[in-house]
Scaffold this active site. Structure first.
Site, short mmCIF file in Angstrom:
data_model
loop_
_atom_site.label_atom_id
_atom_site.label_comp_id
_atom_site.label_asym_id
_atom_site.label_seq_id
_atom_site.Cartn_x
_atom_site.Cartn_y
_atom_site.Cartn_z
N ARG A 142 0.85 -1.20 0.00
CA ARG A 142 0.00 0.00 0.00
C ARG A 142 0.88 1.24 0.00
O ARG A 142 1.74 1.39 0.86
CB ARG A 142 -0.86 0.04 1.27
N THR A 196 -1.33 7.49 -0.48
CA THR A 196 -2.62 7.32 -1.17
C THR A 196 -3.40 6.11 -0.64
O THR A 196 -4.60 5.98 -0.87
CB THR A 196 -2.42 7.11 -2.68
N ASP A 233 0.45 -3.13 12.11
CA ASP A 233 0.91 -3.50 10.77
C ASP A 233 1.30 -4.98 10.78
O ASP A 233 2.30 -5.37 11.39
CB ASP A 233 2.11 -2.62 10.37
N ASP A 267 4.87 -5.95 9.46
CA ASP A 267 5.93 -5.56 10.40
C ASP A 267 5.95 -6.47 11.63
O ASP A 267 7.01 -6.83 12.14
CB ASP A 267 5.75 -4.10 10.84
C1 PRP Z 1 -1.15 -4.71 4.34
C2 PRP Z 1 -1.93 -6.00 4.45
C3 PRP Z 1 -2.76 -5.98 3.21
C4 PRP Z 1 -3.05 -4.52 3.02
C5 PRP Z 1 -4.44 -4.27 3.49
O1 PRP Z 1 -0.08 -4.86 3.50
O2 PRP Z 1 -1.12 -7.12 4.58
O3 PRP Z 1 -2.09 -6.51 2.08
O4 PRP Z 1 -2.11 -3.81 3.84
O5 PRP Z 1 -4.81 -2.97 3.23
P1 PRP Z 1 -5.94 -2.57 2.19
O6 PRP Z 1 -7.10 -3.45 2.44
O7 PRP Z 1 -6.22 -1.13 2.55
O8 PRP Z 1 -5.39 -2.70 0.80
P2 PRP Z 1 1.02 -3.71 3.31
O9 PRP Z 1 0.65 -2.83 2.18
O10 PRP Z 1 1.28 -3.04 4.63
O11 PRP Z 1 2.28 -4.52 2.82
P3 PRP Z 1 3.18 -5.60 3.60
O12 PRP Z 1 2.33 -6.83 3.80
O13 PRP Z 1 4.29 -5.83 2.67
O14 PRP Z 1 3.60 -5.00 4.91
N1 URA Z 2 -2.47 -3.21 6.89
C1 URA Z 2 -2.08 -3.65 8.10
O1 URA Z 2 -1.07 -4.38 8.22
N2 URA Z 2 -2.80 -3.29 9.17
C2 URA Z 2 -3.89 -2.51 9.08
O2 URA Z 2 -4.52 -2.21 10.11
C3 URA Z 2 -4.28 -2.05 7.80
C4 URA Z 2 -3.55 -2.44 6.72
#
Ligand code: PRP
Ligand code: URA
Length: 209
Positions: free
Chosen positions: A104, A108, A200, A203
């Site tokens: 994400r 945005t 997160d 993380d």
């Molecule tokens: C997080 C999560 C989803 C997304 C959800 O990933 O694992 O993929 O956000 O958010 P959304 O429903 O608003 O799209 P992130 O973008 O943080 O990436 P990561 O898993 O690499 O940390």
């Molecule tokens: N992605 C995450 O990892 N946590 C949230 O709460 C939303 C998006």
């Protein structure tokens, strides 16, 4: 119309509570996510196809049933979806695994695709897409669209924590995809994080913050 399945078995709620706690470290977080994924997997695979075979018990011959596991693919949305793969593979060890990389954008909140590697015959398989967090729904919608472009027609989405707006967005874009979650939380905050959520997920799984 897509159905929402909330799998709130007491053991899942108990494990999820520990995951939500900010004092829980990466090792325990990962183990709990794996355990919950296996437990949720029972429901997600409830109607998985079976095939019949003849076997011999110590008493007699019989027609028995076994899972036709070659027909299943697990597709985690990177990174955090990876944390749900091992539990599902414990359940269906012969399932194939594809990967879709999406992150994400921090300002945005829109998903950006950076990787995609899927089994060649993905269109012939029932696909379980995994991602612990269903927040705005943008990442899940894009991953499902990508799979449909590859010919997939039997897809389900397995998340841990969702919010109503994310669920609604997926249901509007992909009314044929059933959604499985362990909890439906309250709302998104100004940074599009789930409240109360668990922070997160990527993380916390990988210890990157
Ligand atoms: C997080 C999560 C989803 C997304 C959800 O990933 O694992 O993929 O956000 O958010 P959304 O429903 O608003 O799209 P992130 O973008 O943080 O990436 P990561 O898993 O690499 O940390
Ligand atoms: N992605 C995450 O990892 N946590 C949230 O709460 C939303 C998006």
């Amino acid at each position: 119309m897509s159905q929402l399945h909330v799998i709130d078995h007491p053991m899942i709620q108990h494990k999820l509570t520990i995951m939500r706690d900010k004092e829980t470290g990466s090792k325990d977080f990962r183990e709990l996510l794996k355990e919950i994924s296996l437990l949720m997997g029972y429901e997600v695979t409830r109607d998985i196809p079976l095939e019949e075979l003849e076997i011999e018990t110590p008493i007699c011959r019989m027609k028995a049933k076994r899972v036709s596991g070659r027909k299943l693919a697990i597709v985690p949305i990177l990174r955090a979806g990876m944390g749900m793969v091992e539990g599902l593979l414990n359940l269906v060890p012969v399932a194939r695994v594809g990967h879709i990389g999406l992150y994400r954008d921090e300002t945005t909140h829109q998903p950006v695709e950076y990787y995609c590697k899927l089994p060649e015959d993905i269109h012939d398989r029932m696909v379980i897409v995994t991602d612990p967090m269903l927040a705005t729904g943008g990442s899940a919608v894009d991953a499902l669209t990508l799979l449909k472009k590859r010919g997939c027609t039997n897809i389900r989405l397995m998340c841990l924590v969702a919010v109503p707006e994310g669920i609604a967005k997926v249901q509007a874009a992909h009314p044929d995809v059933d959604i499985y979650v362990a909890a439906v939380d309250d709302h998104l905050n100004e940074n599009a994080y789930i409240v109360p959520g668990l922070g997160d997920a990527g993380d916390r799984i990988f210890g990157t913050k």
